[in-house]
Design a protein around this motif. Structure first.
Motif: not given
Length: 434
Positions: A363-381
């Protein structure tokens, strides 16, 4: 008067105290048997709620066992003297057994239905009435009077007794079907079918087949010619073809969703902008519950004909991601290690597969990073785990001294108050550290 004279004669010739002790002994023996049997089954984890309740007196097995013992005692006693109280006790216990059985099955099949509670009370009063009439010896005359009342339906006549017998036999058959289907679900489907969706479709098919067979048997018992149902079947077919297209479509779509297992109970989906977890797939609609507790009723046809996003992986994983922008001169490897450590520090984040980091854009003002991760209990929020990961990321970047750039829109912001002068912030004077 003959019936009344016979009752008085039986009462005078009977030994009331002997019959009283026989009834009391039958009740005590039934209590001991049910208590011992219930504890044995509960110890093995196989106690049936229809027959055994929280204590021996609550289930349907207690009046059934008492009925068995007192009936045996009556068969022996009647050979030596007339009985009066034993006959009344058998009628009452028989009625109580039927009422307990029907009430238990209905309460288990429809736990929150007020209509079933009303049906249960009406049925109980009818059974108690039949028991009283049978005890007084008036049941035969009452049935004869009901049979004499004729109702004209078209070109045929039917007695009031036939209508009552048909309603009672059909209702009892449906109760038995519900009980048998519950036993089949408990002892066969739950043990051999692990997938929730396949378990649901198996239960629906089993219950539908049993109800159909039960209705046909009940109608044949009351003397109805089953060949006459062909006309009704044709009328239903025409109705499905014209006026019930949506209902038939949703019904078939529900079975297709369950059989194909593209969507399963417990999956997190997004349908028409509504995101939530599938809690139930019924014959006509699917219930999707959002994280805030709201429920959406989605017709099953929608799940077949429209685009549905399944946010849950096939192995029950749920993917989350967060993005951030760091300074252009930041060490890419250092940023990557900070982000991975922030995600791994959260207990709900799965280690396998572990979190991953990608450099998404320049980007014009910096580097854009994406952090991806997994959970097994989405019912907990999902929002709380996102917040925890973002807080850990922010703390890690600050501790590592990695710059978080200020967007140009903030640097060139001008106040809108009356009389205020445009203010431009010098970028060199801004502290770039978060």
């Amino acid at each position: 008067m003959d019936i009344v004279d016979k009752l008085i004669d039986d009462f005078n010739n009977s030994s009331a105290w002997l019959e009283f002790f026989i009834v009391l002994g039958g009740l005590l023996l039934a209590y001991v048997c049910v208590r011992f049997w219930g504890r044995h089954l509960k110890h093995k984890g196989r106690a049936a709620s229809v027959w055994f309740g929280s204590n021996p007196l609550h289930g349907a097995m207690f009046p059934l066992m008492a009925l068995l013992w007192i009936y045996i005692a009556q068969a022996i006693t009647v050979q030596y003297m007339p009985v009066f109280w034993l006959r009344i006790a058998i009628s009452l216990l028989c009625s109580l057994t039927v009422i307990r059985f029907v009430a238990r099955v209905l309460s288990k099949s429809f736990p929150q239905s007020t209509g079933m509670r009303l049906i249960e009370r009406v049925f109980s009063w009818m059974v108690w009435g039949l028991a009283v009439l049978h005890s007084l010896g008036l049941l035969t005359q009452v049935l004869a009077e009901l049979d004499a009342v004729r109702l004209t339906l078209g070109k045929s006549q039917i007695s009031l007794l036939s209508l009552i017998e048909g309603a009672l036999s059909t209702g009892l058959m449906l109760v038995v079907v519900l009980w048998v289907s519950s036993l089949f679900e408990q002892h066969v489907i739950n043990r051999w079918v692990g997938d929730l969706s396949m378990r649901k479709v198996s239960m629906n098919v089993t219950r539908g087949v049993l109800i159909t067979v039960g209705l046909l048997l009940a109608l044949s018992w009351v003397g109805m010619d089953l060949t006459t149902l062909s006309v009704m079947g044709g009328a239903i077919g025409v109705g499905l073809g014209f006026g019930m297209q949506k209902i038939a479509s949703n019904y078939v779509s529900g079975f297709l969703v369950l059989i194909e297992r593209a969507l399963r109970i417990g999956d997190n989906v997004r349908v028409d902008g509504f995101e939530g977890r599938i809690t139930d797939i019924r014959t006509r609609f699917t219930v999707i519950q959002a994280l805030n507790g709201r429920e959406s009723i989605v017709p099953n046809e929608t799940l077949i004909t429209q685009r549905v996003e399944n946010l849950t992986q096939s192995d029950r994983r749920f993917s989350l991601s967060t993005t951030m922008v760091v300074g252009m001169d930041s060490d890419v490897e250092q940023v990557r290690q900070v982000l991975l450590a922030a995600a791994a520090s959260q207990p709900r984040v799965l280690a396998q597969p572990g979190p991953s980091v990608q450099l998404v854009d320049f980007l014009e003002h910096g580097l854009q990073f994406s952090l991806n991760y997994y959970i097994s209990d989405p019912q907990n929020g999902q929002g709380n785990i996102r917040s925890d990961v973002n807080l850990a990321v922010l703390q890690g970047l600050r501790a590592a001294g990695i710059q978080l750039p200020v967007p140009r829109q903030v640097l060139e912001w001008s106040g809108g108050a009356p009389g205020a002068k445009d203010v431009k912030v010098d970028p060199e004077a801004v502290d770039h550290r978060a």
